[in-house]
Design a protein around this motif. Structure first.
Motif, short mmCIF file in Angstrom:
data_model
loop_
_atom_site.label_atom_id
_atom_site.label_comp_id
_atom_site.label_asym_id
_atom_site.label_seq_id
_atom_site.Cartn_x
_atom_site.Cartn_y
_atom_site.Cartn_z
N ILE A 1 0.84 -1.21 0.00
CA ILE A 1 0.00 0.00 0.00
C ILE A 1 0.87 1.25 0.00
CG2 ILE A 1 -1.66 1.33 1.38
CD1 ILE A 1 -2.96 -1.35 2.14
N TYR A 2 1.98 1.21 0.71
CA TYR A 2 2.86 2.38 0.75
C TYR A 2 3.40 2.71 -0.63
CZ TYR A 2 6.46 5.61 2.38
OH TYR A 2 7.23 6.74 2.59
N VAL A 3 3.88 1.72 -1.37
CA VAL A 3 4.55 2.02 -2.65
C VAL A 3 3.57 2.29 -3.78
CG1 VAL A 3 6.57 0.68 -1.99
CG2 VAL A 3 4.77 -0.41 -3.34
N THR A 4 2.27 2.05 -3.56
CA THR A 4 1.29 2.32 -4.62
C THR A 4 0.40 3.51 -4.28
OG1 THR A 4 -0.16 0.61 -3.66
CG2 THR A 4 1.24 -0.04 -5.51
N ASN A 5 0.78 4.28 -3.26
CA ASN A 5 0.04 5.49 -2.90
C ASN A 5 1.00 6.68 -2.84
OD1 ASN A 5 -3.01 5.11 -1.68
ND2 ASN A 5 -1.82 3.22 -1.57
N THR A 6 0.49 7.84 -3.18
CA THR A 6 1.30 9.05 -3.08
C THR A 6 1.52 9.40 -1.61
OG1 THR A 6 -0.60 10.55 -3.03
CG2 THR A 6 0.27 9.92 -5.22
N ALA A 7 2.47 10.30 -1.36
CA ALA A 7 2.73 10.75 0.01
C ALA A 7 1.49 11.38 0.61
CB ALA A 7 3.89 11.75 0.01
N GLU A 8 0.72 12.11 -0.21
CA GLU A 8 -0.50 12.76 0.28
C GLU A 8 -1.56 11.71 0.65
OE1 GLU A 8 1.99 15.46 -1.85
OE2 GLU A 8 1.10 13.56 -2.52
N GLU A 9 -1.68 10.68 -0.18
CA GLU A 9 -2.66 9.63 0.10
C GLU A 9 -2.29 8.87 1.37
OE1 GLU A 9 -4.10 8.61 -4.49
OE2 GLU A 9 -2.28 7.68 -3.66
N TRP A 10 -1.00 8.62 1.55
CA TRP A 10 -0.55 7.94 2.76
C TRP A 10 -0.83 8.79 3.99
CZ3 TRP A 10 0.92 3.12 3.86
CH2 TRP A 10 1.56 2.87 5.08
N GLU A 11 -0.56 10.09 3.89
CA GLU A 11 -0.80 10.98 5.03
C GLU A 11 -2.29 11.05 5.36
OE1 GLU A 11 -0.45 13.58 8.16
OE2 GLU A 11 1.06 12.29 7.20
N ASN A 12 -3.14 11.02 4.37
CA ASN A 12 -4.58 11.00 4.63
C ASN A 12 -4.99 9.76 5.41
OD1 ASN A 12 -5.14 13.45 3.41
ND2 ASN A 12 -5.53 12.54 1.40
N LYS A 13 -4.36 8.65 5.11
CA LYS A 13 -4.65 7.42 5.85
C LYS A 13 -4.22 7.57 7.31
CE LYS A 13 -3.94 4.49 1.76
NZ LYS A 13 -5.33 4.11 1.51
N MET A 14 -3.07 8.18 7.53
CA MET A 14 -2.59 8.37 8.89
C MET A 14 -3.53 9.29 9.68
SD MET A 14 0.08 6.45 9.05
CE MET A 14 -0.78 5.40 7.85
#
Length: 292
Positions: free
Chosen positions: A227-240
């Motif tokens: 999931i980390y490598v297939t999402n942008t930094a912004e998308e990952w931050e939204n998950k957090m």
């Protein structure tokens, strides 16, 4: 009477022996292999997968490779050619670029990729996106629904799955720290993951990056990578942010172990891997799928 019966049996045995001795067995097998005409796609597979990586691609339905527990259909030819080119461009080429050569993929990636046209459904109603069997073969399902213009769907159905299954092979080759096992401890729910968490929004506050990651510790580990490598930094931050304070702390503690494992065990920086994946994804819209 008994003597006559014995004599008769001896005569029959003698006849059978003499018949066998006179008829030599043919060295030609009566079982014929199915004959298939090589096409341009077969030649592309040989040149780009077999020669470069020692990886074979099976896109025709073969009973020996298919799981008979499911009702499956073959992959559509055109869809198979599209997905095969994307597998090379969005996955194999990415690892080559990050590691500096083809050797990493040649050494650790499964030696066979198998395409199935339809989804495979479990008894609990969930859909299997892919499987990795003993590190030897990755099977990708639902190939006939591929839409090359929808990068989000490509990631969810195919490339997150490839990274997920490949990560299983990596941690089975070099185990990760047992510290990871202790973070969520007894919170794993096995096969009831889809009823325990109906969506990502529900699993994140409990420290699971996806509902499926709550099924087992190994699934948790590889889901964080894929999931980390297939999402942008912004998308990952939204998950957090969706995870809230407690969920975020748990996820970031897990991810630190995941990140350090990939760096120290495989010399792969997940940030660089993600950036390269996203760079390649940005070029898909201009991709010429007829160039094989």
């Amino acid at each position: 009477m008994k003597k006559n019966i014995i004599y008769l049996l001896l005569m029959l045995v003698g006849v059978s022996f003499s018949a066998c001795s006179e008829d030599d067995l043919s060295s030609t097998s009566v079982i014929k292999d199915s004959q298939q005409t090589e096409n341009g796609f077969d030649r592309w597979i040989a040149a780009n997968l077999v020669n470069d990586y020692n990886i074979d691609l099976k896109y025709r339905m073969e009973d020996i490779l298919s799981d008979r527990n499911y009702n499956l259909v073959p992959a559509d030819f055109k869809k198979a050619t599209q997905l095969a080119q994307l597998v090379k461009f969005l996955c194999l080429d990415v690892y080559d670029e990050v590691t500096g050569s083809t050797e990493f993929i040649r050494s650790y990636f499964p030696k066979m990729i198998h395409f199935v046209g339809s989804p495979a459904y479990r008894n609990n109603g969930t859909m299997i996106l892919g499987t990795a069997e003993g590190g030897l073969m990755i099977t990708l399902y639902n190939v006939n629904d591929i839409d090359v213009t929808d990068v989000s769907a490509l990631n969810y159905y195919y490339f997150k799955t490839i990274h997920h299954e490949f990560a299983h092979i990596l941690h089975q080759t070099k185990p990760y720290s047992t510290d990871f096992n202790e973070i969520s401890g007894g919170d794993y729910v096995k096969d009831s993951w889809n009823t325990t968490y109906s969506s990502e929004d529900e699993s994140l506050p409990y420290g699971f990056i996806s509902p499926y990651s709550s099924s087992a510790v190994d699934e948790d580990f590889v889901e964080l990578i894929s999931i980390y490598v297939t999402n942008t930094a912004e998308e990952w931050e939204n998950k957090m942010k969706k995870a809230g304070t407690n969920g975020r702390t748990t996820l970031e503690t897990k991810f630190e172990i995941v990140y350090n494992y990939m760096l120290t065990s495989w010399n792969i920086d997940l940030n660089k891997l993600r950036d390269t994946v996203l760079q390649h994804e940005s070029k898909v819209k201009d991709f010429n799928f007829d160039n094989f």
